[in-house]
Design a protein around this motif. Structure first.
Motif, PDB file in Angstrom:
ATOM      1  N   THR A 103       0.830  -1.196   0.000  1.00  0.00           N
ATOM      2  CA  THR A 103       0.000   0.000   0.000  1.00  0.00           C
ATOM      3  C   THR A 103       0.862   1.242   0.000  1.00  0.00           C
ATOM      4  N   GLY A 104       0.190   2.394  -0.222  1.00  0.00           N
ATOM      5  CA  GLY A 104       0.906   3.654  -0.184  1.00  0.00           C
ATOM      6  C   GLY A 104       1.581   3.867   1.159  1.00  0.00           C
ATOM      7  N   ALA A 105       0.910   3.471   2.285  1.00  0.00           N
ATOM      8  CA  ALA A 105       1.496   3.637   3.602  1.00  0.00           C
ATOM      9  C   ALA A 105       2.755   2.798   3.758  1.00  0.00           C
ATOM     10  N   ALA A 106       2.739   1.564   3.170  1.00  0.00           N
ATOM     11  CA  ALA A 106       3.866   0.659   3.316  1.00  0.00           C
ATOM     12  C   ALA A 106       5.119   1.195   2.645  1.00  0.00           C
ATOM     13  N   ILE A 107       4.975   2.030   1.628  1.00  0.00           N
ATOM     14  CA  ILE A 107       6.131   2.564   0.930  1.00  0.00           C
ATOM     15  C   ILE A 107       6.485   3.971   1.422  1.00  0.00           C
ATOM     16  N   ASP A 108       5.856   4.397   2.523  1.00  0.00           N
ATOM     17  CA  ASP A 108       6.213   5.645   3.198  1.00  0.00           C
ATOM     18  C   ASP A 108       6.106   6.850   2.264  1.00  0.00           C
ATOM     19  N   LYS A 109       5.052   6.898   1.486  1.00  0.00           N
ATOM     20  CA  LYS A 109       4.738   8.086   0.693  1.00  0.00           C
ATOM     21  C   LYS A 109       5.922   8.553  -0.158  1.00  0.00           C
ATOM     22  N   THR A 110       6.419   7.686  -1.033  1.00  0.00           N
ATOM     23  CA  THR A 110       7.514   8.059  -1.916  1.00  0.00           C
ATOM     24  C   THR A 110       7.150   9.270  -2.760  1.00  0.00           C
ATOM     25  N   PHE A 111       5.884   9.405  -3.103  1.00  0.00           N
ATOM     26  CA  PHE A 111       5.409  10.614  -3.767  1.00  0.00           C
ATOM     27  C   PHE A 111       4.033  10.952  -3.211  1.00  0.00           C
ATOM     28  N   ARG A 112       3.680  12.234  -3.292  1.00  0.00           N
ATOM     29  CA  ARG A 112       2.362  12.672  -2.813  1.00  0.00           C
ATOM     30  C   ARG A 112       1.570  13.391  -3.896  1.00  0.00           C
ATOM     31  N   THR A 113       2.244  13.816  -4.947  1.00  0.00           N
ATOM     32  CA  THR A 113       1.586  14.563  -6.017  1.00  0.00           C
ATOM     33  C   THR A 113       1.647  13.767  -7.313  1.00  0.00           C
ATOM     34  N   ALA A 114       0.503  13.670  -7.974  1.00  0.00           N
ATOM     35  CA  ALA A 114       0.419  13.006  -9.274  1.00  0.00           C
ATOM     36  C   ALA A 114      -0.020  14.022 -10.319  1.00  0.00           C
ATOM     37  N   ILE A 115       0.534  13.905 -11.501  1.00  0.00           N
ATOM     38  CA  ILE A 115       0.217  14.792 -12.616  1.00  0.00           C
ATOM     39  C   ILE A 115      -0.467  13.981 -13.704  1.00  0.00           C
TER      40      ILE A 115
ATOM     41  N   ALA B  63      -1.806   4.470  -4.554  1.00  0.00           N
ATOM     42  CA  ALA B  63      -0.349   4.366  -4.459  1.00  0.00           C
ATOM     43  C   ALA B  63       0.260   5.382  -3.516  1.00  0.00           C
ATOM     44  N   GLY B  64      -0.555   6.267  -2.917  1.00  0.00           N
ATOM     45  CA  GLY B  64      -0.033   7.187  -1.918  1.00  0.00           C
ATOM     46  C   GLY B  64      -0.200   8.654  -2.227  1.00  0.00           C
ATOM     47  N   ALA B  65      -0.710   9.010  -3.413  1.00  0.00           N
ATOM     48  CA  ALA B  65      -0.885  10.430  -3.730  1.00  0.00           C
ATOM     49  C   ALA B  65      -2.037  11.017  -2.925  1.00  0.00           C
ATOM     50  N   ASP B  66      -1.879  12.270  -2.505  1.00  0.00           N
ATOM     51  CA  ASP B  66      -2.991  12.971  -1.872  1.00  0.00           C
ATOM     52  C   ASP B  66      -3.385  14.216  -2.662  1.00  0.00           C
ATOM     53  N   ARG B  67      -2.698  14.420  -3.811  1.00  0.00           N
ATOM     54  CA  ARG B  67      -2.999  15.580  -4.639  1.00  0.00           C
ATOM     55  C   ARG B  67      -2.824  15.216  -6.100  1.00  0.00           C
ATOM     56  N   LEU B  68      -3.752  15.708  -6.932  1.00  0.00           N
ATOM     57  CA  LEU B  68      -3.716  15.466  -8.366  1.00  0.00           C
ATOM     58  C   LEU B  68      -3.678  16.803  -9.086  1.00  0.00           C
TER      59      LEU B  68
ATOM     60  N   LEU C 219       2.340   1.450  -9.706  1.00  0.00           N
ATOM     61  CA  LEU C 219       2.951   2.639  -9.105  1.00  0.00           C
ATOM     62  C   LEU C 219       3.539   2.334  -7.731  1.00  0.00           C
ATOM     63  N   GLU C 220       2.912   1.445  -7.016  1.00  0.00           N
ATOM     64  CA  GLU C 220       3.434   1.070  -5.705  1.00  0.00           C
ATOM     65  C   GLU C 220       4.753   0.317  -5.850  1.00  0.00           C
ATOM     66  N   ARG C 221       4.831  -0.552  -6.853  1.00  0.00           N
ATOM     67  CA  ARG C 221       6.089  -1.260  -7.118  1.00  0.00           C
ATOM     68  C   ARG C 221       7.165  -0.274  -7.565  1.00  0.00           C
ATOM     69  N   MET C 222       6.777   0.698  -8.383  1.00  0.00           N
ATOM     70  CA  MET C 222       7.724   1.719  -8.833  1.00  0.00           C
ATOM     71  C   MET C 222       8.232   2.546  -7.661  1.00  0.00           C
ATOM     72  N   SER C 223       7.358   2.846  -6.705  1.00  0.00           N
ATOM     73  CA  SER C 223       7.762   3.598  -5.517  1.00  0.00           C
ATOM     74  C   SER C 223       8.788   2.824  -4.703  1.00  0.00           C
ATOM     75  N   ALA C 224       8.589   1.525  -4.580  1.00  0.00           N
ATOM     76  CA  ALA C 224       9.543   0.692  -3.842  1.00  0.00           C
ATOM     77  C   ALA C 224      10.903   0.687  -4.538  1.00  0.00           C
ATOM     78  N   VAL C 225      10.910   0.688  -5.869  1.00  0.00           N
ATOM     79  CA  VAL C 225      12.174   0.722  -6.616  1.00  0.00           C
ATOM     80  C   VAL C 225      12.871   2.067  -6.417  1.00  0.00           C
ATOM     81  N   ARG C 226      12.114   3.158  -6.443  1.00  0.00           N
ATOM     82  CA  ARG C 226      12.737   4.464  -6.185  1.00  0.00           C
ATOM     83  C   ARG C 226      13.303   4.518  -4.764  1.00  0.00           C
ATOM     84  N   ALA C 227      12.567   3.960  -3.812  1.00  0.00           N
ATOM     85  CA  ALA C 227      13.053   3.969  -2.435  1.00  0.00           C
ATOM     86  C   ALA C 227      14.389   3.235  -2.320  1.00  0.00           C
TER      87      ALA C 227
END
Length: 301
Positions: free
Chosen positions: A2-14, A54-59, A149-157
């Motif tokens: 989940t988004g929480a599990a990856i510690d909010k790697t990103f918060r804004t989505a475009i 995936a953890g975004a809170d803003r679009l 996106l969650e998998r991508m966040s883990a890779v960035r982390a």
């Protein structure tokens, strides 16, 4: 994950949504393509839901003048909600409230259609100081099942830098795509990117890994977008900015997605997505499946 599990790697989505939707004319004279329903839910809501999961809170929706209804879709409709509540239409009320509750939505305006890179650049003033990375989701692409996106966040982390989504495409079908030049990591579905070739002949393709419409980009992408020059058609290409970052030693990886994909950018792909989603609907699916079988059988006879 989940988004929480990856510690909010990103918060804004475009979400770039400034196109004219010419392949859907004449409908898109009045209705933005992003609001056309896949069964009963617009593609823009499906993509927003993916970003929120995936953890975004803003679009940030990048749109063109005259397409403000794409952003208006995410606003509350108190009178409609009150009417549905009064009539006891609970299921419909939940659907109407779903999009506004997903995340905060802002608008950025792209006054001229100067490419995907230009569209993404228009969202830079909307970013917060702590936006070290942003997700970019192309609304024409539905990547299924949701979760890449969650998998991508883990890779960035793990590796830092930017992470893109890729599909493994048969080599004889690779020519319409942007294709990555990659090397392996210790995960077979994560590759280090060394470059990219747009629409190569099969024999010239550096791999079978083709770009899909999901990007998790380090904030450095905006500086790169200011430094690239327009490509074909005078457009600023996002992939050129990514290529510049690679040249300068910025780590870029792809996550190879083994699921499916629907292209909402053309009527044929849109119909396939609608049928696919409808078949999975417990209310619509059984009758539609029976009708499709009968329709196909009629064509054979």
């Amino acid at each position: 994950m989940t988004g929480a599990a990856i510690d909010k790697t990103f918060r804004t989505a475009i979400v770039p949504a400034a196109g004219l939707g010419t392949r859907f004319l004449p409908t898109t004279k009045a209705v933005p393509k992003e609001l056309l329903p896949v069964v009963d839910t617009p593609g823009i809501e499906l993509v927003a839901g993916e970003a929120a999961q995936a953890g975004a809170d803003r679009l940030v929706v990048v749109t063109s003048p005259g397409k403000e209804s794409v952003v208006s879709y995410f606003e509350r409709q108190p009178e409609l909600e009150e009417t549905l509540e009064r009539k006891g239409k609970t299921a419909l009320l939940e659907k109407v409230r779903r999009a506004p509750a997903l995340l905060d939505v802002e608008v950025a305006i792209q006054k001229e259609a100067l490419g995907l890179g230009h569209a993404v650049a228009q969202a830079e003033p909307n970013l917060r100081e702590d936006d070290d990375a942003v997700a970019v989701l192309l609304p024409d692409d539905l990547v299924l099942p949701v979760g890449v996106l969650e998998r991508m966040s883990a890779v960035r982390a793990r590796y830092g830098g930017s992470v893109l989504c890729a599909f493994d495409i048969p080599k004889d079908q690779i020519s319409p795509y942007g294709v990555f030049d990659v090397s392996d990591t210790d995960d077979p579905d994560v590759k280090r990117v060394h470059g990219m070739v747009e629409k190569p002949a099969p024999e010239d393709a550096p791999s079978t890994y083709a770009a899909a419409g999901r990007y998790l980009l380090d904030r450095a992408i905006f500086d790169a977008l200011r430094r690239i020059t327009p490509g074909s058609g005078g457009e600023l290409q996002l992939t050129d900015a990514v290529a510049l970052l690679i040249e300068e030693g910025h780590p870029v990886h792809v996550v190879v997605h083994r699921g499916g994909r629907h292209d909402l950018g053309n009527p044929g792909g849109f119909l396939k997505a609608a049928v696919d989603f409808a078949l999975d609907d417990p209310d619509l699916g059984p009758e539609l499946r029976t009708w499709l079988a009968q329709r196909i059988e009629t064509d054979r006879s």
